[in-house]
Design a protein around this motif. Structure first.
Motif, PDB file in Angstrom:
ATOM      1  N   GLN A   1      17.111   9.637  -6.250  1.00 54.95           N
ATOM      2  CA  GLN A   1      17.839   8.428  -6.630  1.00 54.95           C
ATOM      3  C   GLN A   1      16.864   7.295  -6.981  1.00 54.95           C
ATOM      4  O   GLN A   1      15.826   7.142  -6.357  1.00 54.95           O
ATOM      5  CB  GLN A   1      18.751   7.986  -5.486  1.00 54.95           C
ATOM      6  N   GLY A   2      17.250   6.526  -7.993  1.00 55.35           N
ATOM      7  CA  GLY A   2      16.465   5.354  -8.367  1.00 55.35           C
ATOM      8  C   GLY A   2      15.190   5.670  -9.104  1.00 55.35           C
ATOM      9  O   GLY A   2      14.354   4.789  -9.312  1.00 55.35           O
ATOM     10  N   ILE A   3      15.021   6.927  -9.528  1.00 51.60           N
ATOM     11  CA  ILE A   3      13.787   7.314 -10.211  1.00 51.60           C
ATOM     12  C   ILE A   3      13.715   6.639 -11.583  1.00 51.60           C
ATOM     13  O   ILE A   3      14.720   6.506 -12.280  1.00 51.60           O
ATOM     14  CB  ILE A   3      13.713   8.857 -10.367  1.00 51.60           C
ATOM     15  N   ILE A   4      12.549   6.154 -11.945  1.00 48.78           N
ATOM     16  CA  ILE A   4      12.323   5.522 -13.255  1.00 48.78           C
ATOM     17  C   ILE A   4      11.174   6.250 -13.949  1.00 48.78           C
ATOM     18  O   ILE A   4      10.088   6.394 -13.379  1.00 48.78           O
ATOM     19  CB  ILE A   4      11.983   4.025 -13.107  1.00 48.78           C
ATOM     20  N   ARG A   5      11.407   6.712 -15.153  1.00 52.66           N
ATOM     21  CA  ARG A   5      10.378   7.433 -15.895  1.00 52.66           C
ATOM     22  C   ARG A   5      10.365   6.958 -17.354  1.00 52.66           C
ATOM     23  O   ARG A   5      11.355   6.417 -17.853  1.00 52.66           O
ATOM     24  CB  ARG A   5      10.632   8.950 -15.863  1.00 52.66           C
ATOM     25  N   THR A   6       9.242   7.179 -18.021  1.00 51.17           N
ATOM     26  CA  THR A   6       9.102   6.790 -19.431  1.00 51.17           C
ATOM     27  C   THR A   6       9.003   8.031 -20.302  1.00 51.17           C
ATOM     28  O   THR A   6       8.437   9.050 -19.904  1.00 51.17           O
ATOM     29  CB  THR A   6       7.847   5.928 -19.645  1.00 51.17           C
ATOM     30  N   ILE A   7       9.549   7.927 -21.506  1.00 58.36           N
ATOM     31  CA  ILE A   7       9.483   9.016 -22.479  1.00 58.36           C
ATOM     32  C   ILE A   7       9.032   8.424 -23.807  1.00 58.36           C
ATOM     33  O   ILE A   7       9.417   7.306 -24.161  1.00 58.36           O
ATOM     34  CB  ILE A   7      10.846   9.727 -22.615  1.00 58.36           C
ATOM     35  N   TYR A   8       8.202   9.191 -24.548  1.00 60.52           N
ATOM     36  CA  TYR A   8       7.555   8.635 -25.748  1.00 60.52           C
ATOM     37  C   TYR A   8       7.510   9.689 -26.837  1.00 60.52           C
ATOM     38  O   TYR A   8       7.284  10.876 -26.579  1.00 60.52           O
ATOM     39  CB  TYR A   8       6.138   8.197 -25.382  1.00 60.52           C
ATOM     40  N   ASP A   9       7.754   9.244 -28.071  1.00 54.91           N
ATOM     41  CA  ASP A   9       7.630  10.101 -29.240  1.00 54.91           C
ATOM     42  C   ASP A   9       6.883   9.326 -30.324  1.00 54.91           C
ATOM     43  O   ASP A   9       7.392   8.346 -30.859  1.00 54.91           O
ATOM     44  CB  ASP A   9       9.014  10.513 -29.759  1.00 54.91           C
ATOM     45  N   PRO A  10       5.647   9.734 -30.664  1.00 51.92           N
ATOM     46  CA  PRO A  10       4.861   9.000 -31.669  1.00 51.92           C
ATOM     47  C   PRO A  10       5.327   9.254 -33.095  1.00 51.92           C
ATOM     48  O   PRO A  10       4.896   8.577 -34.017  1.00 51.92           O
ATOM     49  CB  PRO A  10       3.449   9.552 -31.457  1.00 51.92           C
ATOM     50  N   THR A  11       6.176  10.277 -33.285  1.00 50.86           N
ATOM     51  CA  THR A  11       6.768  10.563 -34.597  1.00 50.86           C
ATOM     52  C   THR A  11       8.275  10.601 -34.381  1.00 50.86           C
ATOM     53  O   THR A  11       8.914  11.628 -34.533  1.00 50.86           O
ATOM     54  CB  THR A  11       6.253  11.897 -35.160  1.00 50.86           C
ATOM     55  N   ALA A  12       8.832   9.464 -34.029  1.00 44.21           N
ATOM     56  CA  ALA A  12      10.176   9.407 -33.459  1.00 44.21           C
ATOM     57  C   ALA A  12      11.274   9.891 -34.400  1.00 44.21           C
ATOM     58  O   ALA A  12      12.319  10.347 -33.934  1.00 44.21           O
ATOM     59  CB  ALA A  12      10.475   7.970 -33.006  1.00 44.21           C
ATOM     60  N   GLY A  13      11.076   9.798 -35.720  1.00 47.64           N
ATOM     61  CA  GLY A  13      12.136  10.199 -36.625  1.00 47.64           C
ATOM     62  C   GLY A  13      13.391   9.398 -36.340  1.00 47.64           C
ATOM     63  O   GLY A  13      13.373   8.179 -36.212  1.00 47.64           O
TER      64      GLY A  13
END
Length: 789
Positions: free
Chosen positions: A211-223
């Motif tokens: 619970q309450g987990i925070i994470r980041t996600i990234y796409d350098p060619t996001a389209g």
């Protein structure tokens, strides 16, 4: 639409039904460019409805304060807060889609769009929405489209952020599939997205469930944001209380607008989505991420940004993104991979994971010491690569080539450390009912699950029929055209397999194998005659000129006329231009200048003089050449400069396998034939000699890495087993050493995926082939008899 029918798919179908109005006046590939921004506009309007009055009141207060736009926006955004939750955008217009009217609808709609806050307004600008508004108005369709759009309720009360996100994704998919010629530029097929996302996230399922987990996600060619949406959806299904913060950068303005709109609809911070070239202008340079997903363009060159990339590599080295090396300019795939690696959250902070889709070239392109090999070396020696999955062909909209999913991490589990899993999923697919561009195959949920289970179990799977894992696939319908073979080739069984390798098993050390130069020399008339002419590229043109115009020239540097071509200059120039187009103007001028001809004649006459002393007999021991030449020069009282000596030597000598080996140097050290120091008997005594290497016989051998043995022991054992029995006079060139470890041989890495999964298929029996040939021959003869009759 009634609330009972407002599911994501039904909503998407309703929104897309606007295309019925557009048909005829717009191309099919343009439908999405109109439907997507209108859908976004209706959703934003619904989201803003609750805070509309407060925003308008605040706008009236701050508009006369003469504040910069950024400061005004911060003040107005406060007015969007309801129950402590604020929005990241607003609209200061008193209008909405129901108040635009019909007479001045174009101007009213444009004014309405301009009243949005900067981030939201920018999305419509990159959609070129104003241009399409004008085209709709000219076609007398704008009012009809607006009425169609406002007829459905896209407010948060009617549809949640999650379901609205699914609706928008479905619209994006329809848009991409309707634009087959450009779909691959901004849209990754959903089956590939699901597979890659699961491979990246599944190892962290336990952590993501908290619970309450925070994470980041990234796409350098996001389209259009497919990978970002899929990552957020995966985590939401696993844990509705988790929060995923999305980041991305996209080069194409239209795709950027779609991605930003999708993130806005999902409640993300749209300022995290950037526009620009990720490789040359990383706008998130200071950020590190937990998860990264990317489908960079296949085989696209980076020539336009070459200087920027090379500067970062040279100046920053490993402090920048491209420290390990640079791939060839014709393919930038590995640049994106290195960019992602540089963005991994430090392992001390929890580490990160990468999923990237690449074509086959990053697996093996480039030999030892090349940029590509050094990048693979860095990845494997840093133990970042977890798995590579081979995908079926014909999976993407704009290419049918073989593709692979690479999964990398700097937080490998204990059992995966020092190892790489290769999964061969090329046969896990089925044929689509209707092709979309180059996409003819698709992976089912069972196909994806098979790969996921195998990866999760980290197990070796021997090649077994695909049917053992996912059941029988429908048989492919084969063409019945043409003559069918009486004994058709047996159908190849489609298999699935997985293998696990230690990292060092992909490495090798390229050692250079030399062999001695063997040369003969002869001061014959034919060989000396070559001295009349310069080397390539002037050699052939000079021979033509001499044969055509020089038959009367006297071999005397003092005589007039030798090399004088002024009166023939026009025809010579014309001939050279048409027959030797590679010659530059300066070279043509040299050919027409008597100085070049006289210099060559001078060298030729020196050779003739030396011939009178040395003779014209062939000698097969080049080791005595210098002594013979020096003695002749002394007798004739001639001093040869280096240029003339080289020209004469090149003319009279040639490689001859039957000649003696040419000695380069005599050493005082002990003989070591493995490394080119040989013991020979000369002048009645034993000497250690080093021979000149023959560049034409030079070869390279790849010796597999083995950390349990020393480099020299491995190299020497390989040499004595694989090389020495076949060429006893060969040796290892010890001067060719690796730049990093200083050991003999240059280290290289490659991942020969197909070689590891190759399955031998025996050829058909010769009797069957003969029977087919006899049948065809008989059929041809019968047809010929019919023609003759």
């Amino acid at each position: 639409m009634s609330e009972q029918t407002q599911t994501p798919n039904n909503l998407a179908a309703y929104c897309w039904s606007i295309a019925d109005l557009l048909r005829g006046d717009f191309k099919q590939s343009q439908y999405g460019r109109i439907i997507l921004p209108f859908t976004l506009l209706r959703r934003l309007e619904g989201v803003l409805e609750a805070s509309k009055d407060a925003v308008l009141a605040e706008y009236e207060r701050v508009k006369n304060l003469n504040l910069p736009e950024e400061a005004q926006e911060k003040l107005i955004l406060r007015a969007t807060q309801i129950d402590g939750q604020g929005l990241s955008f607003f609209n200061t217009s008193k209008m909405d889609l129901s108040k635009l009217g019909e007479a001045g609808i174009k101007a009213n709609l444009e004014s309405y769009i301009q009243a949005f806050s900067k981030d939201a307004r920018e999305i419509f600008e990159y959609f070129n929405f104003a241009e399409f508004i004008g085209q709709l108005n000219d076609a007398d369709l704008l009012y009809k489209v607006v009425q169609k759009v406002r007829a459905t309720d896209l407010s948060p009360k009617a549809i949640s952020n999650h379901d609205m996100g699914l609706t928008f994704e479905e619209l994006i998919r329809r848009f991409a599939e309707g634009s087959n010629e450009t779909a691959g530029e901004h849209f990754t097929p959903r089956d590939i997205v699901r597979l890659t996302t699961a491979l990246v996230f599944m190892e962290d399922d336990d952590a993501l469930s908290k619970q309450g987990i925070i994470r980041t996600i990234y796409d350098p060619t996001a389209g259009t944001g497919g990978f970002l949406s899929s990552g957020m959806e995966y985590v939401l299904e696993l844990n509705s209380g988790a929060k995923m913060i999305a980041y991305g950068q996209e080069l194409n303005p239209e795709s950027y607008a779609i991605c930003k709109a999708d993130m806005l609809i999902k409640g993300q911070e749209v300022d995290n989505i950037k526009l620009g070239n990720t490789l040359s202008n990383d706008q998130l340079y200071a950020n590190k991420f937990d998860y990264m997903l990317s489908n960079p363009p296949f085989g696209v060159d980076w020539k336009k940004i070459e200087s920027t990339i090379k500067d970062e590599n040279t100046i920053k080295g490993f402090d920048g993104r491209f420290g390990p090396g640079l791939p060839r300019v014709s393919d930038g795939s590995l640049l994106f991979l290195m960019h992602l690696i540089s963005k991994l959250r430090d392992s001390s902070d929890g580490g990160g994971r990468i999923g990237i889709i690449l074509n086959g070239s990053p697996l093996f392109t480039g030999g030892a010491g090349s940029g590509e090999s050094e990048i693979r070396r860095y990845i494997l020696e840093a133990d970042l690569l977890e798995t590579i999955v081979a995908l079926p062909t014909d999976m993407f909209y704009n290419t049918g080539i073989a593709t692979y999913v690479w999964v990398l991490s700097n937080k490998k589990s204990q059992e995966r450390k020092g190892k790489v899993q290769l999964i061969n999923g090329v046969n896990l697919c089925g044929k689509m009912r209707k092709s979309l561009g180059s996409k003819r195959n698709e992976m089912s949920a069972d196909d994806i699950a098979t790969i996921i289970r195998t990866f999760g179990a980290f197990e070796v799977v021997d090649a077994r029929p695909v049917a053992d894992f996912v059941g029988e696939k429908p048989a492919e319908v084969k063409s019945s055209r043409g003559r069918q073979a009486a004994n058709p080739k047996a159908e190849v069984v489609k298999t699935f397999a997985s293998k696990i390798f230690a990292n060092h098993e992909f490495g090798y050390r390229r050692i250079t194998i030399e062999r001695p130069l063997r040369e003969s020399y002869q001061f014959s008339d034919e060989r000396l005659a070559e001295l009349r002419f310069a080397n390539k590229p002037l050699n052939a043109p000079m021979k033509w000129i001499y044969e055509t115009y020089g038959h009367a020239w006297a071999d005397d540097v003092q005589a007039e006329g030798y090399g004088q071509l002024t009166e023939h200059a026009v025809e010579i120039r014309a001939y050279l231009k048409s027959h030797y187009s590679e010659l530059k103007e300066k070279q043509i001028k040299d050919l027409l200048d008597s100085k070049l001809w006289l210099d060559c004649l001078q060298t030729y006459l020196l050779g003739i003089s030396l011939q009178s002393i040395i003779g014209a007999e062939q000698c097969d021991d080049m080791n005595g050449y210098d002594a013979v030449l020096n003695k002749a020069c002394k007798t004739l009282d001639i001093k040869l400069d280096a240029k003339d000596k080289k020209a004469i030597t090149d003319a009279v000598s040639w490689k001859n396998p039957a000649a003696e080996k040419v000695i380069k140097k005599i050493h005082k050290a002990k003989a070591n034939p493995l490394y080119g120091l040989f013991e020979v008997e000369r002048d009645g005594k034993k000497q250690t000699v080093e021979y000149k290497p023959d560049g034409d016989l030079r070869d390279n051998e790849n010796v597999s890495l083995d950390p349990t043995q020393t480099v020299n022991a491995l190299n020497e054992a390989y040499f004595m087993k694989e090389v020495q029995p076949h060429v006893p006079d060969a040796w290892i060139d010890a001067s060719k050493t690796d730049a990093k470890d200083g050991e003999v041989g240059i280290v290289g890495y490659e991942i020969p995926f197909n070689r590891h999964f190759y399955q031998y298929q025996p050829p058909r029996d010769l009797a069957e082939i003969d029977a087919d040939l006899d049948a065809v021959s008989a059929e041809i003869m019968e047809l010929l008899r019919e023609v003759h009759s």
